[in-house]
Scaffold this active site. Structure first.
Site, PDB file in Angstrom:
ATOM      1  N   GLY A   1       0.769  -1.242   0.000  1.00  0.00           N
ATOM      2  CA  GLY A   1       0.000   0.000   0.000  1.00  0.00           C
ATOM      3  C   GLY A   1       0.798   1.289   0.000  1.00  0.00           C
TER       4      GLY A   1
ATOM      5  N   ASN B   1       1.535   3.232  -2.543  1.00  0.00           N
ATOM      6  CA  ASN B   1       0.833   4.246  -3.353  1.00  0.00           C
ATOM      7  C   ASN B   1      -0.401   4.765  -2.618  1.00  0.00           C
ATOM      8  OD1 ASN B   1       2.044   4.720  -6.158  1.00  0.00           O
ATOM      9  ND2 ASN B   1       2.168   2.492  -5.953  1.00  0.00           N
TER      10      ASN B   1
ATOM     11  N   MET C   1      -4.729  -6.462  -6.964  1.00  0.00           N
ATOM     12  CA  MET C   1      -4.350  -7.543  -7.878  1.00  0.00           C
ATOM     13  C   MET C   1      -5.532  -8.408  -8.312  1.00  0.00           C
ATOM     14  SD  MET C   1      -1.279  -6.742  -8.266  1.00  0.00           S
ATOM     15  CE  MET C   1      -0.539  -8.114  -9.147  1.00  0.00           C
TER      16      MET C   1
ATOM     17  N   LEU D   1     -10.974  -6.639 -12.676  1.00  0.00           N
ATOM     18  CA  LEU D   1     -12.374  -6.261 -12.456  1.00  0.00           C
ATOM     19  C   LEU D   1     -13.168  -6.514 -13.740  1.00  0.00           C
ATOM     20  CD1 LEU D   1     -11.558  -3.007 -10.495  1.00  0.00           C
ATOM     21  CD2 LEU D   1     -12.709  -5.027  -9.541  1.00  0.00           C
TER      22      LEU D   1
ATOM     23  N   ASN E   1      -6.305   3.518 -12.089  1.00  0.00           N
ATOM     24  CA  ASN E   1      -5.307   2.512 -11.722  1.00  0.00           C
ATOM     25  C   ASN E   1      -3.925   3.065 -12.041  1.00  0.00           C
ATOM     26  OD1 ASN E   1      -4.276  -0.106 -10.983  1.00  0.00           O
ATOM     27  ND2 ASN E   1      -3.977  -0.522 -13.162  1.00  0.00           N
TER      28      ASN E   1
ATOM     29  N   HIS F   1      -0.238   1.704 -13.285  1.00  0.00           N
ATOM     30  CA  HIS F   1       0.371   0.522 -13.899  1.00  0.00           C
ATOM     31  C   HIS F   1       1.852   0.806 -14.142  1.00  0.00           C
ATOM     32  CE1 HIS F   1       0.476  -3.169 -16.171  1.00  0.00           C
ATOM     33  NE2 HIS F   1       1.176  -2.548 -17.094  1.00  0.00           N
TER      34      HIS F   1
HETATM   35  C1  GRF Z   1       3.081  -0.705  -7.829  1.00  0.00           C
HETATM   36  O1  GRF Z   1       4.313  -0.907  -8.468  1.00  0.00           O
HETATM   37  C2  GRF Z   1       1.994  -0.545  -8.839  1.00  0.00           C
HETATM   38  O2  GRF Z   1       2.395   0.085 -10.009  1.00  0.00           O
HETATM   39  C3  GRF Z   1       1.649  -1.978  -9.151  1.00  0.00           C
HETATM   40  O3  GRF Z   1       1.746  -2.636  -7.916  1.00  0.00           O
HETATM   41  C4  GRF Z   1       2.655  -1.940  -7.075  1.00  0.00           C
HETATM   42  C5  GRF Z   1       1.917  -1.615  -5.814  1.00  0.00           C
HETATM   43  O4  GRF Z   1       2.761  -1.159  -4.797  1.00  0.00           O
HETATM   44  N1  GRF Z   1       0.377  -2.065  -9.800  1.00  0.00           N
HETATM   45  P1  GRF Z   1       2.118  -0.580  -3.449  1.00  0.00           P
HETATM   46  O5  GRF Z   1       1.210  -1.649  -2.859  1.00  0.00           O
HETATM   47  O6  GRF Z   1       1.376   0.666  -3.791  1.00  0.00           O
HETATM   48  O7  GRF Z   1       3.298  -0.317  -2.557  1.00  0.00           O
END
Ligand code: GRF
Length: 193
Positions: free
Chosen positions: A14, A16, A92, A95, A109, A111
């Site tokens: 988490g 981000n 992950m 949807l 999202n 990516h």
């Molecule tokens: C990130 O690299 C994002 O781009 C990908 O999964 C990772 C998530 O990291 N989809 P976090 O859980 O936000 O640390």
């Protein structure tokens, strides 16, 4: 101006989500993170959200007999919390159109590639295998096509000769954490207007 009530969907650490939450705690930010949902009950991000004062809960997809029933529970929880905008951040689960269509233009999202390159998994290794000079991340609207929705913002990085998938992921992550709040701000302002 009223802040747009925003939820973040996670499956893991988490980071981000933390970046989005902290950015949104600024009084002038157009969105607020009011709910964090993980499909993995022991995701580390849930405790991080709570420590930032955000309601955080798990909806374990394995507890549902079908993808549709899981998504119905997710949708109902978001609606009950009066969520207007949803950010997937390391979420992950793919949807289905049923869910995506209910959140059209309200579902984002991040990516880890320069979309439309490298939709799906293992993006860093695929960029290296292709001999690319540039890599990056993309915040995009989620549509029924996996990683195929309109781009909101991208951030590019150089690929160096000695890069590995791990070094690319390591260098890209702080940039993801900076670009995602900018993209959320842009979309929340659009909804406000
Ligand atoms: C990130 O690299 C994002 O781009 C990908 O999964 C990772 C998530 O990291 N989809 P976090 O859980 O936000 O640390």
């Amino acid at each position: 101006m009223r802040k747009i009530r925003t939820a973040v969907l996670i499956s893991g650490r988490g980071s981000n989500m933390v970046a989005l939450t902290k950015a949104a705690q600024d009084k002038d930010f157009p969105a607020e993170i009011t709910l964090v949902i993980s499909n993995i009950p022991d995701a580390a991000g849930l405790e991080k959200a709570k420590s930032l004062g955000v309601e955080a809960l798990a909806i374990d997809h394995q507890a549902f007999p079908s993808r549709k029933k899981f998504e119905a529970a997710l949708h109902a929880t978001l609606k009950d919390a009066q969520i207007e905008l949803v950010c997937c951040a390391g979420f992950m689960r793919v949807l289905t159109p049923w869910f995506v269509n209910r959140w059209e233009n309200r579902l984002l999202n991040i990516h880890p590639s320069l979309l439309p390159k490298y939709k799906g998994l293992n993006t860093h290794q695929r960029a290296l295998n292709a001999g690319d000079d540039m890599h990056g991340c993309t915040v995009h609207y989620v549509t029924a096509e996996l990683d195929g929705g309109e781009t909101i913002l991208q951030h590019e990085i150089n690929i160096y000769d000695d890069d590995t998938a791990e070094s690319l992921a390591y260098r890209l992550l702080p940039l993801e954490q900076s670009v995602y709040p900018k993209a959320l701000k842009k979309v929340a302002k659009r909804i406000q207007s």
